[in-house]
Design a protein around this motif. Structure first.
Motif, PDB file in Angstrom:
ATOM      1  N   GLY A  11       7.509   8.512   0.657  1.00 36.11           N
ATOM      2  CA  GLY A  11       6.467   7.928  -0.174  1.00 36.11           C
ATOM      3  C   GLY A  11       6.974   7.309  -1.457  1.00 36.11           C
ATOM      4  O   GLY A  11       6.181   6.850  -2.273  1.00 36.11           O
TER       5      GLY A  11
ATOM      6  N   ILE B  30       1.215   0.347 -10.652  1.00 32.51           N
ATOM      7  CA  ILE B  30       0.751   1.327  -9.685  1.00 32.51           C
ATOM      8  C   ILE B  30      -0.756   1.463  -9.870  1.00 32.51           C
ATOM      9  O   ILE B  30      -1.236   1.793 -10.966  1.00 32.51           O
ATOM     10  CB  ILE B  30       1.440   2.682  -9.897  1.00 32.51           C
ATOM     11  CG1 ILE B  30       2.949   2.536  -9.689  1.00 32.51           C
ATOM     12  CG2 ILE B  30       0.863   3.745  -8.974  1.00 32.51           C
ATOM     13  CD1 ILE B  30       3.368   2.083  -8.311  1.00 32.51           C
TER      14      ILE B  30
ATOM     15  N   PHE C  28       7.405   0.714   0.662  1.00 30.07           N
ATOM     16  CA  PHE C  28       7.295   2.162   0.529  1.00 30.07           C
ATOM     17  C   PHE C  28       8.072   2.863   1.638  1.00 30.07           C
ATOM     18  O   PHE C  28       8.017   2.449   2.805  1.00 30.07           O
ATOM     19  CB  PHE C  28       5.827   2.601   0.551  1.00 30.07           C
ATOM     20  CG  PHE C  28       5.160   2.450  -0.798  1.00 30.07           C
ATOM     21  CD1 PHE C  28       5.101   3.520  -1.669  1.00 30.07           C
ATOM     22  CD2 PHE C  28       4.625   1.239  -1.189  1.00 30.07           C
ATOM     23  CE1 PHE C  28       4.518   3.389  -2.914  1.00 30.07           C
ATOM     24  CE2 PHE C  28       4.043   1.089  -2.432  1.00 30.07           C
ATOM     25  CZ  PHE C  28       3.981   2.172  -3.304  1.00 30.07           C
TER      26      PHE C  28
ATOM     27  N   TYR D 113      -4.522   2.838  -8.191  1.00 27.52           N
ATOM     28  CA  TYR D 113      -5.236   3.656  -7.224  1.00 27.52           C
ATOM     29  C   TYR D 113      -6.554   2.991  -6.850  1.00 27.52           C
ATOM     30  O   TYR D 113      -7.209   2.360  -7.687  1.00 27.52           O
ATOM     31  CB  TYR D 113      -5.458   5.065  -7.767  1.00 27.52           C
ATOM     32  CG  TYR D 113      -4.191   5.893  -7.739  1.00 27.52           C
ATOM     33  CD1 TYR D 113      -3.921   6.765  -6.694  1.00 27.52           C
ATOM     34  CD2 TYR D 113      -3.227   5.759  -8.740  1.00 27.52           C
ATOM     35  CE1 TYR D 113      -2.743   7.495  -6.644  1.00 27.52           C
ATOM     36  CE2 TYR D 113      -2.046   6.481  -8.699  1.00 27.52           C
ATOM     37  CZ  TYR D 113      -1.804   7.343  -7.652  1.00 27.52           C
ATOM     38  OH  TYR D 113      -0.639   8.054  -7.601  1.00 27.52           O
TER      39      TYR D 113
ATOM     40  N   CYS E 253       0.818  -1.208   0.000  1.00 31.24           N
ATOM     41  CA  CYS E 253       0.000   0.000   0.000  1.00 31.24           C
ATOM     42  C   CYS E 253       0.855   1.263   0.000  1.00 31.24           C
ATOM     43  O   CYS E 253       1.907   1.328   0.642  1.00 31.24           O
ATOM     44  CB  CYS E 253      -0.908   0.025   1.232  1.00 31.24           C
ATOM     45  SG  CYS E 253      -2.170  -1.254   1.243  1.00 31.24           S
ATOM     46  N   PHE E 254       0.346   2.310  -0.706  1.00 30.26           N
ATOM     47  CA  PHE E 254       0.986   3.616  -0.660  1.00 30.26           C
ATOM     48  C   PHE E 254       0.982   4.130   0.779  1.00 30.26           C
ATOM     49  O   PHE E 254       0.123   3.759   1.594  1.00 30.26           O
ATOM     50  CB  PHE E 254       0.225   4.645  -1.504  1.00 30.26           C
ATOM     51  CG  PHE E 254       0.069   4.312  -2.962  1.00 30.26           C
ATOM     52  CD1 PHE E 254       0.798   3.299  -3.570  1.00 30.26           C
ATOM     53  CD2 PHE E 254      -0.819   5.036  -3.741  1.00 30.26           C
ATOM     54  CE1 PHE E 254       0.639   3.014  -4.918  1.00 30.26           C
ATOM     55  CE2 PHE E 254      -0.988   4.761  -5.082  1.00 30.26           C
ATOM     56  CZ  PHE E 254      -0.259   3.749  -5.671  1.00 30.26           C
ATOM     57  N   THR E 255       1.884   5.046   1.067  1.00 31.60           N
ATOM     58  CA  THR E 255       1.942   5.604   2.422  1.00 31.60           C
ATOM     59  C   THR E 255       0.710   6.424   2.776  1.00 31.60           C
ATOM     60  O   THR E 255       0.398   6.587   3.957  1.00 31.60           O
ATOM     61  CB  THR E 255       3.196   6.473   2.589  1.00 31.60           C
ATOM     62  OG1 THR E 255       3.231   7.454   1.549  1.00 31.60           O
ATOM     63  CG2 THR E 255       4.454   5.630   2.524  1.00 31.60           C
TER      64      THR E 255
ATOM     65  N   ARG F  64       2.904  11.104  -2.491  1.00 35.32           N
ATOM     66  CA  ARG F  64       1.705  10.402  -2.060  1.00 35.32           C
ATOM     67  C   ARG F  64       2.116   9.270  -1.137  1.00 35.32           C
ATOM     68  O   ARG F  64       3.059   8.580  -1.412  1.00 35.32           O
ATOM     69  CB  ARG F  64       0.955   9.812  -3.264  1.00 35.32           C
ATOM     70  CG  ARG F  64       0.048  10.821  -3.963  1.00 35.32           C
ATOM     71  CD  ARG F  64      -0.737  10.148  -5.061  1.00 35.32           C
ATOM     72  NE  ARG F  64      -1.662  11.045  -5.692  1.00 35.32           N
ATOM     73  CZ  ARG F  64      -2.931  11.214  -5.326  1.00 35.32           C
ATOM     74  NH1 ARG F  64      -3.403  10.561  -4.298  1.00 35.32           N
ATOM     75  NH2 ARG F  64      -3.732  12.027  -5.972  1.00 35.32           N
TER      76      ARG F  64
ATOM     77  N   LYS G  22       7.092   7.025  -7.934  1.00 38.92           N
ATOM     78  CA  LYS G  22       5.942   6.666  -8.764  1.00 38.92           C
ATOM     79  C   LYS G  22       5.275   7.881  -9.380  1.00 38.92           C
ATOM     80  O   LYS G  22       4.716   7.796 -10.484  1.00 38.92           O
ATOM     81  CB  LYS G  22       4.915   5.874  -7.952  1.00 38.92           C
ATOM     82  CG  LYS G  22       4.213   6.650  -6.854  1.00 38.92           C
ATOM     83  CD  LYS G  22       3.173   5.800  -6.158  1.00 38.92           C
ATOM     84  CE  LYS G  22       2.538   6.551  -4.996  1.00 38.92           C
ATOM     85  NZ  LYS G  22       1.849   7.782  -5.411  1.00 38.92           N
ATOM     86  N   ASP G  23       5.293   9.017  -8.677  1.00 35.48           N
ATOM     87  CA  ASP G  23       4.598  10.197  -9.195  1.00 35.48           C
ATOM     88  C   ASP G  23       5.346  10.828 -10.364  1.00 35.48           C
ATOM     89  O   ASP G  23       4.742  11.390 -11.266  1.00 35.48           O
ATOM     90  CB  ASP G  23       4.382  11.200  -8.062  1.00 35.48           C
ATOM     91  CG  ASP G  23       3.549  10.620  -6.938  1.00 35.48           C
ATOM     92  OD1 ASP G  23       2.457  10.108  -7.234  1.00 35.48           O
ATOM     93  OD2 ASP G  23       3.990  10.634  -5.779  1.00 35.48           O
TER      94      ASP G  23
END
Length: 361
Positions: free
Chosen positions: A275, A232, A270, A234, A214-216, A361, A291-292
């Protein structure tokens, strides 16, 4: 002075994407068989290590990078999953005998693990979450069940059926629970108030899922598979335009121009502060990614064997990785003479910092 008392010039350049592992330190007295999962406590630099020798070891990592074995939890069969309570003082070890055990490291003196969860088949994954000031344990098994336990009770308070599909991997962040199963199904659950099923999707990757993380900020998760790809994803449909996947852990065949060797992505972790995230695989390498920005921050050379599990400590200053057989080729390829080791990589400079201007994120 940097962590472990050493500087690391590879972590200070904004343009050099090649990292080095020269300052990495081994954990003393590693397991005698494959490492299944490692996890850091949130309260101290204590590292829990579950392994196929049917034990969970807890090591203390000292500021100079040296380590000391502190505690041991023994199981009847291989320990497949480990996790910590949200306050970092209790550790859970889940094993192939279908039992999970919990030990309180604040109890003083010799720890006394007690059984706290049961499945009809092996428990593959365990995670803890806090709701209303109370910790709850989530277990995922090869009996195609997800169970949620109030540790004050003997029976699970909730039981989710996975439609006959074994739990292969699981992760929790805040109120998001993500479960990866066989047949590439990925289930999402909400842990808000009374935990509930949210939705099932088919993995965006075409081959078997190895890991979800999971993302932070709990807005989504990363998926790794056996095909040398990471996705990745959402959780909210409104953010679906941000979903993407990319190739990783592949090596060009020097004898054939258009052929690449493809390796399993075994672990994704992560960074708790930035993040950003790591991937590690059967090719024996690990990489840090933003990732962003859709950008690789650092890549590291082969470490002498497959990497089966990874973890950042609570501050993100240490990246631990386990080098051992990862079972990606099945039982027939397991060699008892293969080296098992756990390495500690000091995270310094900009190794894990996102690119300037990218959204955290």
């Amino acid at each position: 002075m940097s962590l472990f008392g050493q500087s690391n010039s590879a972590g200070t350049s904004t343009t050099n994407t090649q990292g080095d592992t020269k300052g990495d330190r081994p954990v003393v007295d590693p397991p005698s068989d494959s490492v299944s999962e490692i996890a850091f406590s949130s309260a101290a630099d204590l590292l829990a290590v579950g392994s196929w020798d049917s034990q969970c070891r807890i090591y203390q990592v000292k500021p100079d990078g040296s380590t000391e074995g502190k505690h041991l939890i023994k199981a009847e069969k291989p320990v497949l999953g480990v996790c910590w309570s949200t306050n970092g003082t209790q550790v859970v070890a889940a094993s192939a005998d279908g039992w999970a055990q919990i030990a309180d490291l604040n109890s003083g003196g010799q720890i006394n693990p007690t059984r706290c969860a049961k499945h009809d088949e092996a428990i593959k994954s365990v995670r803890m979450f806090n709701s209303g000031g109370q910790d709850y344990l989530v277990t995922g098994g090869w009996d195609a069940k997800i169970k949620i336990w109030d540790l004050r009770a003997e029976q699970p308070i909730l039981d989710f059926d996975l439609g006959g599909k074994k739990c292969y991997t699981m992760d929790i962040k805040n109120e998001l629970l993500v479960v990866g199963t066989e047949d590439r199904a990925i289930n999402m659950y909400s842990l808000r108030n009374t935990p509930s099923f949210h939705k099932t999707i088919t993995s965006p990757l075409k081959w078997q899922t190895r890991v979800v993380s999971c993302f932070t900020d709990a807005t989504g998760f990363a998926v790794g598979s056996i095909e040398g790809r990471c996705a990745i994803q959402y959780a909210d449909d409104k953010d679906s335009g941000l979903n993407f996947s990319f190739k990783c852990h592949r090596q060009q065949d020097p004898t054939q121009r258009d052929v690449a060797k493809v390796y399993s992505v075994n672990a994704i972790s992560f960074h708790p502060v930035h993040g950003t995230f790591s991937t590690a695989g059967s090719d024996g390498t690990f990489h840090f990614w933003d990732k962003d920005a859709k950008h690789r921050l650092k890549g590291y050379p082969e470490v002498g064997g497959s990497i089966s599990s990874t973890a950042f400590n609570s501050t993100g200053s240490i990246f631990a990785y386990a080098v051992s057989y990862d079972w990606s080729k099945g039982y027939g390829f397991n060699n008892p003479n293969l080296q098992n080791k756990i390495m500690l990589h000091p995270v310094v400079g900009d190794e894990c910092k996102p690119r300037p201007g990218s959204k955290k994120r």
